[in-house]
Design an enzyme around this catalytic site. Structure first.
Site, PDB file in Angstrom:
ATOM      1  N   LYS A 112     -12.727  10.707 -20.113  1.00  0.00           N
ATOM      2  CA  LYS A 112     -14.076  10.124 -19.989  1.00  0.00           C
ATOM      3  C   LYS A 112     -15.127  11.120 -20.430  1.00  0.00           C
ATOM      4  O   LYS A 112     -16.114  10.739 -21.061  1.00  0.00           O
ATOM      5  CB  LYS A 112     -14.343   9.687 -18.546  1.00  0.00           C
ATOM      6  CG  LYS A 112     -13.602   8.403 -18.177  1.00  0.00           C
ATOM      7  CD  LYS A 112     -13.992   7.934 -16.797  1.00  0.00           C
ATOM      8  CE  LYS A 112     -13.289   6.656 -16.418  1.00  0.00           C
ATOM      9  NZ  LYS A 112     -13.563   6.245 -15.032  1.00  0.00           N
ATOM     10  N   LYS A 193      -4.069   2.709 -23.342  1.00  0.00           N
ATOM     11  CA  LYS A 193      -4.014   1.628 -22.340  1.00  0.00           C
ATOM     12  C   LYS A 193      -5.158   0.638 -22.565  1.00  0.00           C
ATOM     13  O   LYS A 193      -6.226   1.011 -23.069  1.00  0.00           O
ATOM     14  CB  LYS A 193      -4.008   2.219 -20.934  1.00  0.00           C
ATOM     15  CG  LYS A 193      -5.342   2.403 -20.369  1.00  0.00           C
ATOM     16  CD  LYS A 193      -5.391   2.773 -18.914  1.00  0.00           C
ATOM     17  CE  LYS A 193      -6.857   3.075 -18.648  1.00  0.00           C
ATOM     18  NZ  LYS A 193      -7.435   2.874 -17.425  1.00  0.00           N
ATOM     19  N   LYS A 196     -11.595  -1.666 -20.539  1.00  0.00           N
ATOM     20  CA  LYS A 196     -12.894  -2.298 -20.781  1.00  0.00           C
ATOM     21  C   LYS A 196     -13.666  -1.525 -21.839  1.00  0.00           C
ATOM     22  O   LYS A 196     -14.474  -2.079 -22.561  1.00  0.00           O
ATOM     23  CB  LYS A 196     -13.744  -2.283 -19.496  1.00  0.00           C
ATOM     24  CG  LYS A 196     -13.197  -3.130 -18.377  1.00  0.00           C
ATOM     25  CD  LYS A 196     -13.887  -2.803 -17.042  1.00  0.00           C
ATOM     26  CE  LYS A 196     -12.998  -3.181 -15.875  1.00  0.00           C
ATOM     27  NZ  LYS A 196     -13.453  -2.764 -14.572  1.00  0.00           N
TER      28      LYS A 196
HETATM   29  P1  TYM Z   1     -10.732   0.356 -12.304  1.00  0.00           P
HETATM   30  O1  TYM Z   1     -11.767  -0.668 -12.036  1.00  0.00           O
HETATM   31  O2  TYM Z   1     -10.891   1.211 -13.515  1.00  0.00           O
HETATM   32  O3  TYM Z   1      -9.302  -0.328 -12.380  1.00  0.00           O
HETATM   33  C1  TYM Z   1      -8.886  -1.237 -11.369  1.00  0.00           C
HETATM   34  C2  TYM Z   1      -7.365  -1.287 -11.307  1.00  0.00           C
HETATM   35  O4  TYM Z   1      -6.830  -1.762 -12.545  1.00  0.00           O
HETATM   36  C3  TYM Z   1      -5.781  -0.894 -12.977  1.00  0.00           C
HETATM   37  N1  TYM Z   1      -5.742  -0.895 -14.450  1.00  0.00           N
HETATM   38  C4  TYM Z   1      -4.645  -1.167 -15.169  1.00  0.00           C
HETATM   39  N2  TYM Z   1      -3.382  -1.496 -14.817  1.00  0.00           N
HETATM   40  C5  TYM Z   1      -2.492  -1.725 -15.793  1.00  0.00           C
HETATM   41  N3  TYM Z   1      -2.791  -1.646 -17.125  1.00  0.00           N
HETATM   42  C6  TYM Z   1      -4.039  -1.316 -17.529  1.00  0.00           C
HETATM   43  N4  TYM Z   1      -4.334  -1.266 -18.821  1.00  0.00           N
HETATM   44  C7  TYM Z   1      -5.029  -1.062 -16.537  1.00  0.00           C
HETATM   45  N5  TYM Z   1      -6.346  -0.728 -16.576  1.00  0.00           N
HETATM   46  C8  TYM Z   1      -6.770  -0.630 -15.286  1.00  0.00           C
HETATM   47  C9  TYM Z   1      -6.168   0.474 -12.423  1.00  0.00           C
HETATM   48  O5  TYM Z   1      -5.055   1.329 -12.330  1.00  0.00           O
HETATM   49  C10 TYM Z   1      -6.728   0.101 -11.073  1.00  0.00           C
HETATM   50  O6  TYM Z   1      -5.701  -0.032 -10.118  1.00  0.00           O
HETATM   51  N6  TYM Z   1     -10.125   4.492  -9.720  1.00  0.00           N
HETATM   52  C11 TYM Z   1      -9.887   3.063  -9.508  1.00  0.00           C
HETATM   53  C12 TYM Z   1     -10.886   2.467  -8.529  1.00  0.00           C
HETATM   54  C13 TYM Z   1     -10.803   3.016  -7.149  1.00  0.00           C
HETATM   55  C14 TYM Z   1      -9.669   2.985  -6.273  1.00  0.00           C
HETATM   56  C15 TYM Z   1     -10.103   3.605  -5.072  1.00  0.00           C
HETATM   57  C16 TYM Z   1      -8.368   2.517  -6.400  1.00  0.00           C
HETATM   58  C17 TYM Z   1     -11.807   3.633  -6.473  1.00  0.00           C
HETATM   59  N7  TYM Z   1     -11.397   3.996  -5.216  1.00  0.00           N
HETATM   60  C18 TYM Z   1      -9.230   3.766  -3.990  1.00  0.00           C
HETATM   61  C19 TYM Z   1      -7.499   2.666  -5.322  1.00  0.00           C
HETATM   62  C20 TYM Z   1      -7.939   3.287  -4.126  1.00  0.00           C
HETATM   63  C21 TYM Z   1      -9.914   2.368 -10.854  1.00  0.00           C
HETATM   64  O7  TYM Z   1      -9.245   2.799 -11.739  1.00  0.00           O
HETATM   65  O8  TYM Z   1     -10.691   1.252 -11.005  1.00  0.00           O
END
Ligand code: TYM
Length: 329
Positions: A112, A193, A196
């Site tokens: 990032k 991967k 968004k």
């Molecule tokens: P975010 O919003 O970026 O992603 C949300 C979830 O989607 C999963 N994900 C994917 N899984 C499979 N293939 C992909 N291409 C893909 N892109 C995204 C992410 O692994 C995630 O599970 N850091 C977290 C948000 C968060 C969180 C937490 C998660 C904040 N606090 C506490 C668990 C526990 C995240 O990546 O959000």
């Protein structure tokens, strides 16, 4: 007592099939078995440039999508991170137990910050500390995420251990829970991967049928021979085939591939139709829910009230063991 599940999603744009297959689908499956909290993490969403005028609507949007895929607000606590300010207080305490080196090593931070034009702020580096606070504030045992979050979860375990050995065993060490769709790759570049932030890489849960078909038709495959090791694009298509069609359809295509009889155009057509069929009711439910913003707000606020009671209880304990004797006035 039932084991506790916690997970989060950022309100940073349309929820896509990577989020769905890697995380949210699993949340729905877990809600009957575990005591679950799911959080829309708006504090995380401000670690990169954002528009304050958009964030409220984006939160409602993510809430509507989560309910549309089947989360039941009677069974789970669905809430917004910023309605429980204890997340940030615990983050500060944990920041004081986290080594700078471990934060600098995080792949997501490196990616990032490489993409960020202009200043990189400390919040981006502290992202995984806030994530750790989210989880342990509710003493969660299990964290259903996609595999891009494994490194953050390892760090969360390390920080939790450091807290427990320094101040006393208060927190369980959280464990990640992965699904078979834990890593969905970008359709236009299957070596990265689905995300968004990569233009054209994903299909969102509210994508229109024609657009879904078009994106799948254009998905990168490979010119390589069939029958042997699959290239990353074809592997990703098989992952989607497995997720969005019936097992016998998946088996037939696998056999065709092994026999070198697979036509990528047939494979793509079947996947496209499977996704359209799967997402149509979700898109419709989502639109109905978005037409009821007051209902969505009520669900989130009720969830916030429940979460906050627990969060305050945990922080009382944390303040005590850390030696803060002055009451919060
Ligand atoms: P975010 O919003 O970026 O992603 C949300 C979830 O989607 C999963 N994900 C994917 N899984 C499979 N293939 C992909 N291409 C893909 N892109 C995204 C992410 O692994 C995630 O599970 N850091 C977290 C948000 C968060 C969180 C937490 C998660 C904040 N606090 C506490 C668990 C526990 C995240 O990546 O959000």
């Amino acid at each position: 007592m039932a084991r506790r599940v916690f997970s989060g999603i950022q309100p940073t744009g349309n929820v896509h099939i990577g989020n769905y297959l890697g995380a949210i689908r699993n949340w729905v499956a877990l809600q009957d078995k575990y005591d679950s909290l799911f959080c829309i993490v708006d504090f995380h969403a401000i670690t990169l440039a954002y528009d304050p005028n958009q964030i409220y609507d984006r939160i409602l949007d993510v809430a509507a999508t989560n309910l549309a895929v089947g989360l039941n607000p009677e069974k789970v606590t669905l809430f917004v991170q910023s309605s429980v300010p204890e997340h940030t207080e615990l983050t500060w305490y944990l920041t004081c137990l986290t080594s700078l080196g471990s934060l600098e090593r995080m792949t997501q931070f490196k990616d990032k910050s490489a993409r960020q034009k202009g200043n990189i702020f400390a919040g981006l580096m502290n992202y995984p500390v806030l994530q750790t606070a989210d989880i342990i504030l509710y003493k969660a045992d299990l964290v259903p995420v996609g595999d891009d979050q494994i490194q953050h979860l390892e760090l969360a375990r390390e920080i939790t251990r450091r807290f427990n050995t320094t101040f006393g065993e208060i927190f369980p060490e959280p464990q990640p829970l992965l699904t078979s769709g834990a890593r969905v790759m970008a359709l236009n570049d299957p070596t990265s991967k689905m995300s968004k932030s990569i233009e054209g890489s994903c299909i969102s849960l509210d994508e229109k049928p024609e657009s879904i078909r078009k994106k799948i038709r254009r998905a990168v495959t490979d010119p390589g021979p069939q029958g042997g090791e699959m290239g990353p694009g074809v592997k990703n298509l098989f992952l989607l085939l497995e997720a969005f069609t019936e097992p016998d359809v998946y088996r037939q295509f696998k056999t065709d591939y092994a026999n070198e009889q697979l036509r990528y155009s047939d494979l793509k057509h079947t996947i496209g139709e499977g996704i359209v069929e799967h997402l149509t009711p979700i898109r419709e439910r989502r639109a109905e829910l978005l037409a009821k913003p007051d209902y969505l707000k009520d669900v989130l606020m009720a969830g916030g009230d429940r979460a906050r009671i627990e969060a305050q209880e945990t922080l009382k304990q944390v303040r005590e063991v850390m030696g803060f004797k002055f009451p919060v006035s």
